[in-house]
Design a protein around this motif. Sequence first.
Motif, PDB file in Angstrom:
ATOM      1  N   TYR A 201       0.809  -1.221   0.000  1.00 60.86           N
ATOM      2  CA  TYR A 201       0.000   0.000   0.000  1.00 60.86           C
ATOM      3  C   TYR A 201       0.844   1.273   0.000  1.00 60.86           C
ATOM      4  O   TYR A 201       0.426   2.298  -0.533  1.00 60.86           O
ATOM      5  CB  TYR A 201      -0.952  -0.003   1.199  1.00 60.86           C
ATOM      6  N   ASP A 202       2.040   1.230   0.585  1.00 56.40           N
ATOM      7  CA  ASP A 202       2.901   2.422   0.591  1.00 56.40           C
ATOM      8  C   ASP A 202       3.279   2.823  -0.837  1.00 56.40           C
ATOM      9  O   ASP A 202       3.464   4.001  -1.143  1.00 56.40           O
ATOM     10  CB  ASP A 202       4.167   2.161   1.407  1.00 56.40           C
ATOM     11  N   THR A 209      -5.013   7.320   1.790  1.00 57.18           N
ATOM     12  CA  THR A 209      -4.065   6.679   2.690  1.00 57.18           C
ATOM     13  C   THR A 209      -4.706   5.450   3.310  1.00 57.18           C
ATOM     14  O   THR A 209      -5.915   5.238   3.177  1.00 57.18           O
ATOM     15  CB  THR A 209      -3.619   7.658   3.795  1.00 57.18           C
ATOM     16  N   THR A 210      -3.925   4.654   3.980  1.00 56.43           N
ATOM     17  CA  THR A 210      -4.479   3.481   4.660  1.00 56.43           C
ATOM     18  C   THR A 210      -5.208   3.921   5.926  1.00 56.43           C
ATOM     19  O   THR A 210      -4.909   4.988   6.486  1.00 56.43           O
ATOM     20  CB  THR A 210      -3.369   2.498   5.045  1.00 56.43           C
ATOM     21  N   LYS A 213      -2.995   5.040   8.786  1.00 63.15           N
ATOM     22  CA  LYS A 213      -2.359   6.352   8.705  1.00 63.15           C
ATOM     23  C   LYS A 213      -3.354   7.503   8.644  1.00 63.15           C
ATOM     24  O   LYS A 213      -2.969   8.665   8.544  1.00 63.15           O
ATOM     25  CB  LYS A 213      -1.445   6.401   7.476  1.00 63.15           C
ATOM     26  N   ALA A 214      -4.638   7.174   8.701  1.00 64.17           N
ATOM     27  CA  ALA A 214      -5.678   8.205   8.677  1.00 64.17           C
ATOM     28  C   ALA A 214      -5.684   8.965   9.999  1.00 64.17           C
ATOM     29  O   ALA A 214      -5.142   8.494  11.012  1.00 64.17           O
ATOM     30  CB  ALA A 214      -7.035   7.562   8.427  1.00 64.17           C
ATOM     31  N   LYS A 253      -8.726  11.034   2.681  1.00 61.02           N
ATOM     32  CA  LYS A 253      -8.114  11.479   3.935  1.00 61.02           C
ATOM     33  C   LYS A 253      -8.303  10.466   5.053  1.00 61.02           C
ATOM     34  O   LYS A 253      -7.400  10.252   5.879  1.00 61.02           O
ATOM     35  CB  LYS A 253      -8.732  12.825   4.331  1.00 61.02           C
ATOM     36  N   GLY A 255      -9.011   7.112   4.720  1.00 62.79           N
ATOM     37  CA  GLY A 255      -8.751   5.709   4.387  1.00 62.79           C
ATOM     38  C   GLY A 255      -9.985   4.926   3.987  1.00 62.79           C
ATOM     39  O   GLY A 255     -10.061   3.706   4.203  1.00 62.79           O
TER      40      GLY A 255
END
Length: 408
Positions: A201-202, A209-210, A213-214, A253, A255
């Motif tokens: 995913y990165d 984003t995932t 990381k949200a 934003k 995820g």
Amino acid sequence: MKEKVILAYSGGLDTTAIIPWLKETYGYDVVCVCIDVGQESELEGLDERAKVCGAAKLYIEDVIDEFCDDYIVPCVQAHAVYENKYLLGTSMARPLIAKRLVEIARKEGATAICHGATGKGNDQVRFELGIKALAPDLKIIAPWRDDKWKLQSREDEIDFCRAHGIDLPFAADSSYSRDRNLWHISHEGLELEDPSNAPNYDHLLVLGTTPEKAPDEGEVVTMTFEKGVPKSVNGKEMKVSDIIRELNTLGGKHGIGIVDIVENRVVGMKSRGVYETPGGTILMEAHQQLEELILDRDTYTVKKDLGNKFADVVYEGKWFTPLREALEAFVKVTQEYVTGEVKFKLYKGNIIRMGTTSPYSMYSESIASFTTGELYNHKDAEGFINLFGLSLKVRAMKQGSYEKLDDK
């Protein structure tokens, strides 16, 4: 005078190589047509690139609002989701692209339409069914299925272009195969070709984003609908395309809308892909949240079944068919009273409901409450159950099942 061919042009390596190949192999004048359904930066520099490659002309057609109003909205209203996960991002766009290719072919007096879809994918089916339905007289050229096409790799295509004086900054190293429009972006290839691998995913994500990381704090959103059509986000009225853009920003934003799917392609094989559909996921959920409040049980049940059929029809490229028109006509009737406001919170990949209101709500607190008064008599349920279960009771008596239970 040379015959003309309309090329569905993306500006990528495949369609770049196809331009000189069409001229050399068939002697056509090549008219490139790029249909803008929301690819954004992918459209930059196309005019110059097409000219360098030998195209006689380039059309860039903005059909984003038509895409949203006439293709996305009906699919949202139908809750058309293929195999319970795929929100039809690529599938919805292909019939509109085919339609516009045909329109320009007529305008230019072309005798053929060419596309760069491979012989393994769904897009060849979708493009060609659309073209056949709208212009059965036009020839269709699919280089990847053509015996005269000898290019079997990116390296082959780059060498072919250079041999024809086209030296563009294409890399030979492969990346994900992607399709992007306003509704979504799909990713296939690389580690995704092995279903045992986790997506990187990165490296992969483009629109958001995932969930990990949200933001740690959720965000409350309100939306309104009128007859099943989205009208506003957070009190601001917008056209559908702008609503989707706004929801893409919000969903990305937080995820929202990242799915990893192994799906069954039309051509018979399974394929694995990761789809980002942040705004579409929110829009689908918000519409369903409102619809649950308004539709009666029988209509809602039938609509779920027909929504699945609608998804199959769109996925298979059968947009320009009587069946799709009939299904959409049914759906349109169900949307007559789908008007109201939905509220929800976006939080780390989740859409959490926070209330729904509608002037046409079929929910009645006075009936549903456990403190029911005169509108509902609990004793009425006894007769209903006796009639509702009568066939079960008769069957048991005839088969002696009660005796079998006693024997045990």
